[in-house]
Design a protein around this motif. Sequence first.
Motif, PDB file in Angstrom:
ATOM      1  N   PHE A  61       0.832  -1.210   0.000  1.00 43.38           N
ATOM      2  CA  PHE A  61       0.000   0.000   0.000  1.00 43.38           C
ATOM      3  C   PHE A  61       0.865   1.258   0.000  1.00 43.38           C
ATOM      4  O   PHE A  61       2.063   1.226   0.319  1.00 43.38           O
ATOM      5  CB  PHE A  61      -0.948   0.012   1.203  1.00 43.38           C
ATOM      6  N   LEU A  62       0.242   2.357  -0.364  1.00 43.16           N
ATOM      7  CA  LEU A  62       0.842   3.697  -0.261  1.00 43.16           C
ATOM      8  C   LEU A  62      -0.125   4.562   0.516  1.00 43.16           C
ATOM      9  O   LEU A  62      -1.320   4.602   0.213  1.00 43.16           O
ATOM     10  CB  LEU A  62       1.113   4.288  -1.653  1.00 43.16           C
ATOM     11  N   GLU A  76      -1.060  -1.992  -4.579  1.00 46.72           N
ATOM     12  CA  GLU A  76      -2.404  -2.559  -4.721  1.00 46.72           C
ATOM     13  C   GLU A  76      -3.475  -1.676  -4.090  1.00 46.72           C
ATOM     14  O   GLU A  76      -4.618  -1.652  -4.549  1.00 46.72           O
ATOM     15  CB  GLU A  76      -2.443  -3.941  -4.065  1.00 46.72           C
ATOM     16  N   PHE A  77      -3.083  -0.925  -3.014  1.00 53.89           N
ATOM     17  CA  PHE A  77      -4.046  -0.092  -2.302  1.00 53.89           C
ATOM     18  C   PHE A  77      -3.429   1.280  -2.024  1.00 53.89           C
ATOM     19  O   PHE A  77      -2.321   1.366  -1.483  1.00 53.89           O
ATOM     20  CB  PHE A  77      -4.454  -0.755  -0.983  1.00 53.89           C
ATOM     21  N   LEU A  78      -4.164   2.313  -2.402  1.00 54.63           N
ATOM     22  CA  LEU A  78      -3.750   3.694  -2.138  1.00 54.63           C
ATOM     23  C   LEU A  78      -4.683   4.272  -1.086  1.00 54.63           C
ATOM     24  O   LEU A  78      -5.901   4.306  -1.272  1.00 54.63           O
ATOM     25  CB  LEU A  78      -3.819   4.521  -3.427  1.00 54.63           C
ATOM     26  N   GLN A 116      -5.694   1.614 -12.797  1.00 54.78           N
ATOM     27  CA  GLN A 116      -6.687   0.554 -12.924  1.00 54.78           C
ATOM     28  C   GLN A 116      -6.395  -0.648 -12.033  1.00 54.78           C
ATOM     29  O   GLN A 116      -7.308  -1.392 -11.673  1.00 54.78           O
ATOM     30  CB  GLN A 116      -6.791   0.127 -14.387  1.00 54.78           C
ATOM     31  N   ASP A 117      -5.138  -0.854 -11.676  1.00 52.26           N
ATOM     32  CA  ASP A 117      -4.777  -2.004 -10.856  1.00 52.26           C
ATOM     33  C   ASP A 117      -4.661  -1.659  -9.373  1.00 52.26           C
ATOM     34  O   ASP A 117      -4.193  -2.480  -8.582  1.00 52.26           O
ATOM     35  CB  ASP A 117      -3.449  -2.591 -11.345  1.00 52.26           C
ATOM     36  N   THR A 118      -5.052  -0.436  -9.016  1.00 55.76           N
ATOM     37  CA  THR A 118      -4.946   0.018  -7.625  1.00 55.76           C
ATOM     38  C   THR A 118      -6.321   0.391  -7.092  1.00 55.76           C
ATOM     39  O   THR A 118      -7.066   1.129  -7.748  1.00 55.76           O
ATOM     40  CB  THR A 118      -4.021   1.250  -7.522  1.00 55.76           C
ATOM     41  N   LYS A 119      -6.642  -0.114  -5.910  1.00 54.33           N
ATOM     42  CA  LYS A 119      -7.886   0.268  -5.235  1.00 54.33           C
ATOM     43  C   LYS A 119      -7.577   1.457  -4.331  1.00 54.33           C
ATOM     44  O   LYS A 119      -6.633   1.411  -3.543  1.00 54.33           O
ATOM     45  CB  LYS A 119      -8.447  -0.920  -4.460  1.00 54.33           C
ATOM     46  N   ILE A 120      -8.389   2.500  -4.434  1.00 52.67           N
ATOM     47  CA  ILE A 120      -8.094   3.781  -3.785  1.00 52.67           C
ATOM     48  C   ILE A 120      -9.161   4.094  -2.750  1.00 52.67           C
ATOM     49  O   ILE A 120     -10.362   4.113  -3.068  1.00 52.67           O
ATOM     50  CB  ILE A 120      -8.015   4.909  -4.841  1.00 52.67           C
TER      51      ILE A 120
END
Length: 384
Positions: free
Chosen positions: A7-8, A51-53, A81-85
Motif C-alpha cells: 500500500f501507499l 495494490e491499495f492507495l 486501474q490495478d490500484t484500489k483507492i
Amino acid sequence: MPTSVRFLHCGGFRFDSPDWEGPEKWTALRNQDLWQTFQAVLNLCQTENIEFLFITGNLFDQEYVRKETVERVAGSLAKLQDTKIFITPGRLDPHIITSAYRLTVWPGNVYIFSSGVSSFPFPTHNLIVSGSGWTAYHQEKSFLEHYERSKDGTIQVMLLHAVMESEKSPEGYIPLRQEQIASSNLNYLALGHNEGWSGIQKIGETTLADCGAVEPRTFADQGPHGVILGELSIDSSRFEFKELAQRAYITKNLSLQGKDNLEDMVEEIIAGIGQGERERNLYRINLKGSLTDIESIIQPMQKLLEKKLNFVEVIPLESKGEPSIEPSWRVVENSEGFPTLAHLFLKKLKKRLAEADEDQKEYWGLVEKIGQTALGRGRVFDDY
C-alpha cells in the motif's frame, strides 16, 4: 491468495488552497509543485505495483475547490486501474451536502468513506479496509468510540483523519485514546492531520502512522514531507517513508549588530547552501537589529540575494511576533477579480491585531471567531 498487501499512504494535498506562506508570486509555483507531487504519487503506485492507495483527508480545500480540479483528480486516479483507492474526507474537505466529492462521478476503483465506520472486505487479499470520513466541520464523537474487532485471521486496516490524545487537540477534533487504538485489533491505522509525518508507532498490537502533508506550506513545516510505502501480512509489516516534496521552506536569522558590509552579509547567508538547494528551496531571511538599520538594508539585501537564491524574501525578525490570521483567510480575489467579503474582513482585522496591545488582543480574537461564524467559515453543523 496473496500473503501480503502493498500500500501507499498519503494525504494533505489541499488542492486549490491559497495557503502558501511567502510572497504572493510563490503561490502559482507551489500550486504547480503540488500537481507534480501528485503525479509522483501516481507514478509510484505504478512502478511499485501498489495494490491499495490510502488518502487520509484534506485532499481538497472545501473553501476554495473548483469543479475542474476535482474532475482532474478523479480522472488521474481512474488511470490506476490495478490500484484500489480509499479516501477519507477530512477537516478541510468534509463529506457535506456541498462537498467537493459530489462535484464529479468517481471511477469504480475509488472508495470514499462517509459517516460511521464502513468496512470493505477483499477476500482475495485476506484484507478488510475500514474507515470513516468527516461529515461536518467538527466531530460529535471519537471515530473509534465503541469500535472493537476481534482477531479473525484477516489483515485489518483503518483510515481516519484524526489526532492522538497525546497531541494537542485542535479545535473541532476529538482525539483517539490509546485504549481505543489498543482494543481495535487493527494491523495498521492510517492517520491524517499532521503537517509532517509522525514516524511509525505501535500501541498494543496496532501499528499506526500519520503520513503528514505531501508538500510543506509554511516556514513552520520542517522535516521530511512525502508518503508512506508499506507491506502488511498477518505476522509482519514493513514500512518506508519516501520524500516527495518538490521544495523546502528554509529560515535563516541574521543579526545586523557589528555588521556594515552588505556583500559580506549576503555571503554569510548563502554559505553552505548548495547550488541545487539555491535553485529549488524557498528562503526567508529574518533580520534582527534596530528598525532604522533594517529599513535601510532590507531592499538592497533582497536585490542581492535574488541573484543568489531563486526564491527569497527578507523581512524584519520582529514581524514574526505579530499576531497572525489563519492562512486560509489570506486576501485573495474571487473569479471576478474582486476580494470577497470574508477576505476584506480579515484584512481589516489583521491590521487591528497588529496595532492592538496585549489587553486588546483577546477582544479582537473574539471578533475574529464571531466573524468566521457569520461569514460561513466557522460552520459547526452537519449538512450531509
